[in-house]
Design an enzyme around this catalytic site. Structure first.
Site: not given
Length: 709
Positions: A119, A188, A243, A270, A412, A534, A547, A670
């Site tokens: 800045e 700004k 800024c 800053s 579930r 799995t 499948y 699949k």
């Protein structure tokens, strides 16, 4: 204008009303019961007073950007960006201009294309009342013109800060310059005026509408709603804020992003206080995440006045929530990194709630800057994007992921009111993780672990190692263990379909997988148990499953867990639960195999998955970047080159990339009928959630791109 007043009853004589309206075009005020009710005006009066007024209220209405004809670049989305802090001389414009020129030269050598300074770069942020001095103002203008002239030799877009006067108001500005041209000036918007800040003493906030500003006798676009677009690569759209603009609730960058800007530059000064570094980094990171943008934060450093404050030159480059580069405090280090605009565009496109802005008053300013694909990118790509990179296993991550898996199963089990589960435990990685997750779900529900049955079903390819590990793991976990040898059943089945047991084709392999699934399903029915799937994410993406065989279950706990993460989670579980470490560690060290082909003469695993379909770590890398960001094959290849440099050569990467593309497209059928399973990571393939893909989609265009590598 004379006022005409008529009662509402006069409307009965329309001819007279029409005559009166057009006689002088003045409005007629209609009264009702002695009070004004409405006004009649002619078309000419309406056009002159209302349409003109409306058009003047928005003289700079947003216009769509029209791309000029010319060459187009394909940098694979990469734009090299830099944030620099110069050695500032407060109110020493000539010195600061010299430092900026040095920085531009350094940045150009490093192939930086978008360069941001701090800045009020030309004057220093801490000039105080000197900002109001005409000499400093004039020197700042001359400095800008000098930098613009200097930049003609550099194909680089850069932004410097300067105080600029427009009419009677002084503004804290970001000046955008490219190759000899001042493209625009952004003032700004939010001026801090609290604690150590008192900018309103000198500066005015940005006007509500865009306009123009004189710099060196020439007029340039001026306003807080400017977006700069590269005509050679229109995907690159740059906008600025300064800024404090980043620290307020309604930052200008929000509108910039909604209007298409994907790189936000912030010129900042800053000052440093305890704890601000971490807060600032978090702010920049989260702003880039919220905006799905690249964020360039250039901070003031050495040379600013220390009468009351100290500045540390904390430069940051972030992209969609991730800090790509961060400089050390007080080191005057630049931050340089490659922003991936394609990645940002993919995220914005997928996030339909992001949408397009419909704001008035924006001006798109074109410039033509060449971009090219970097030889090597200045950013890091992990070889294993699904797992943390540190050598030590992140046990908190392990616990978090497995908790998500387990809680999906908990819901579930509660829904179907079952306190029993059955898992086909082969002694391999996937079934082992599924069993571990099931154990964790039962622990959470305070169910008897003996309600979990780990069932192993040895057949033609089962090795002693995997068989014994399955049995030992079940014992170590305290679950029930059963064994059903399915060889005789398979031989009978092969005989029924006239298939020779010596013909080890796909039918031979799939028959085993489907028989195991049938046994598991039937036992689940017979014992009122839930059959746990799995199969993992990697196998499902590659179609490396049978499948209606291991592809099917009553609930798939591993559906969004890729193979590299499966191994990682098992490693973590072994560290968290030493009582099961022995079998777990041996399972982790066992070659990955479906064990569907006979073992070798020594009884060892002969069928190794990665010999057939390629390294899982490569496929998981492709899966992550293809599904997460939709990258084309050429870019996937380029990223893999970067990530696996020194591990896999180009021919190996290309070979397995081709395998991935073909198998991914061929096996969507699949994935289209997967059982339920909770999403855990950002990449998932549930046909009800993250991946809605036709099973008959063509892979040809992708293979064409792959062939051109």
């Amino acid at each position: 204008m004379k006022s005409k007043i008529m009662p509402i009853t006069a409307l009965r004589d329309t001819a007279k009303i029409d005559e009166e309206i057009h006689k002088s075009s003045d409005p007629i005020f209609i009264t009702k019961n002695g009070f004004g009710d409405f006004v009649l005006v002619s078309q000419d009066f309406f056009d002159a007073h209302f349409l003109k007024e409306n058009s003047q209220s928005n003289p700079k209405a947003t216009q769509p950007f029209v791309l000029a004809k010319g060459p187009q670049d394909d940098p694979f989305g990469y734009v090299r960006c830099g944030c620099f802090s110069i050695e500032t001389a407060v109110a020493g414009v000539a010195h600061n201009v010299s430092e900026i020129k040095k920085a531009i030269e350094i940045a150009a050598k490093q192939k930086v294309k978008v360069l941001v300074f701090s800045e009020l770069t030309l004057t220093g942020y801490t000039a105080g009342d000197l900002f109001l001095n005409a000499t400093l103002q004039e020197k700042a203008v001359k400095g800008i013109l000098d930098l613009a002239d200097f930049s003609s030799a550099y194909d680089l877009f850069f932004i410097v800060g300067a105080p600029l006067l427009q009419d009677n108001c002084l503004y804290n500005c970001a000046v955008c310059i490219h190759q000899g041209k001042i493209l625009g000036v952004v003032p700004k918007t939010n001026l801090p005026n609290y604690s150590e800040f008192y900018e309103k003493r000198y500066f005015h906030a940005a006007p509500l509408q865009n306009g123009t500003i004189l710099v060196g006798g020439q007029s340039y676009p001026f306003g807080s709603r400017l977006i700069f677009v590269d005509e050679r690569y229109p995907s690159l759209k740059i906008a600025c804020e300064i800024c404090e603009d980043a620290w307020v609730p309604d930052s200008p960058s929000i509108n910039h992003a909604l209007m298409g800007a994907n790189i936000i530059a912030n010129l900042s000064a800053s000052n440093e206080v305890v704890g601000k570094k971490e807060f600032r980094a978090s702010l920049v990171s989260m702003t880039s995440a919220k905006l799905i943008a690249g964020y360039l934060y250039a901070d003031a450093g050495n040379g600013e006045s220390t009468s009351d404050l100290v500045f540390a030159g904390h430069n940051l480059i972030a992209e969609n929530g991730k800090i790509l580069k961060e400089s050390e405090l007080f080191q005057q280090e630049p931050a340089i990194a490659d922003i991936d605009v394609e990645r940002l565009q993919a995220e914005r496109t997928k996030t339909t709630s992001f949408g397009n802005g419909n704001l008035e008053g924006y001006l798109y300013i074109p410039f033509a800057m060449s971009l090219e694909k970097p030889i090597h990118v200045l950013r890091h790509y992990s070889m294993n994007p699904f797992i943390p990179e540190q050598k030590e296993v992140d046990l908190n991550r392990v616990k978090s992921i497995m908790a998500m898996q387990a809680m999906g199963l908990v819901k579930r089990l509660e829904t179907v009111r079952q306190q029993k589960a059955i898992v086909g435990e082969s002694g391999g990685l996937d079934s082992t993780l599924a069993l571990l997750v099931t154990v964790e779900a039962f622990k959470y529900l305070h169910y008897d672990l003996k309600g979990i049955t780990a069932l192993t079903m040895p057949a033609f390819g089962t090795s002693k190692r995997t068989h014994d590990n399955a049995k030992l793991l079940a014992k170590s976990l305290g679950v029930s263990f059963e064994e059903i040898n399915i060889k005789s059943t398979l031989l009978s089945h092969l005989k029924d379909i006239n298939h020779s047991p010596d013909d080890h084709n796909v039918t031979y392999e799939n028959a085993q997988a489907r028989e195991r699934t049938q046994v598991l399903m039937d036992l689940a029915n017979d014992t009122n148990a839930l059959m746990i799937g799995t199969g993992d994410l990697s196998e499902l993406c590659l179609g490396w499953c049978t499948y209606n065989g291991d592809h099917m279950s009553m609930y798939g706990v591993n559906a969004s867990i890729p193979k590299t993460l499966v191994r990682y989670l098992c490693q973590g579980y072994a560290l968290l639960h030493p009582e099961v470490a022995a079998p777990l560690n041996d399972i982790i060290d066992t070659p990955i195999s479906p064990e569907l082909l006979p073992t070798d003469a020594a009884g060892q695993i002969a069928q190794k998955t990665e010999d057939k379909i390629g390294p899982y770590e490569l496929h998981d890398f492709f899966i992550y970047h293809f599904l997460r960001f939709g990258y084309r094959p050429k870019k996937l290849f380029f990223l893999a080159q970067e990530a696996y440099k020194g591990k896999y050569d180009d021919s190996t990467i290309k070979k397995w990339l081709g395998v991935f593309l073909k198998r991914f497209f061929q096996n969507e059928f699949k994935r289209s009928c997967l059982p339920d399973g909770a999403k855990v990571g950002t990449v998932a393939i549930s046909p009800r959630g993250d991946l809605r893909m036709p099973s008959d989609a063509s892979v040809e265009d992708y293979l064409q791109d792959w062939n051109e590598i």
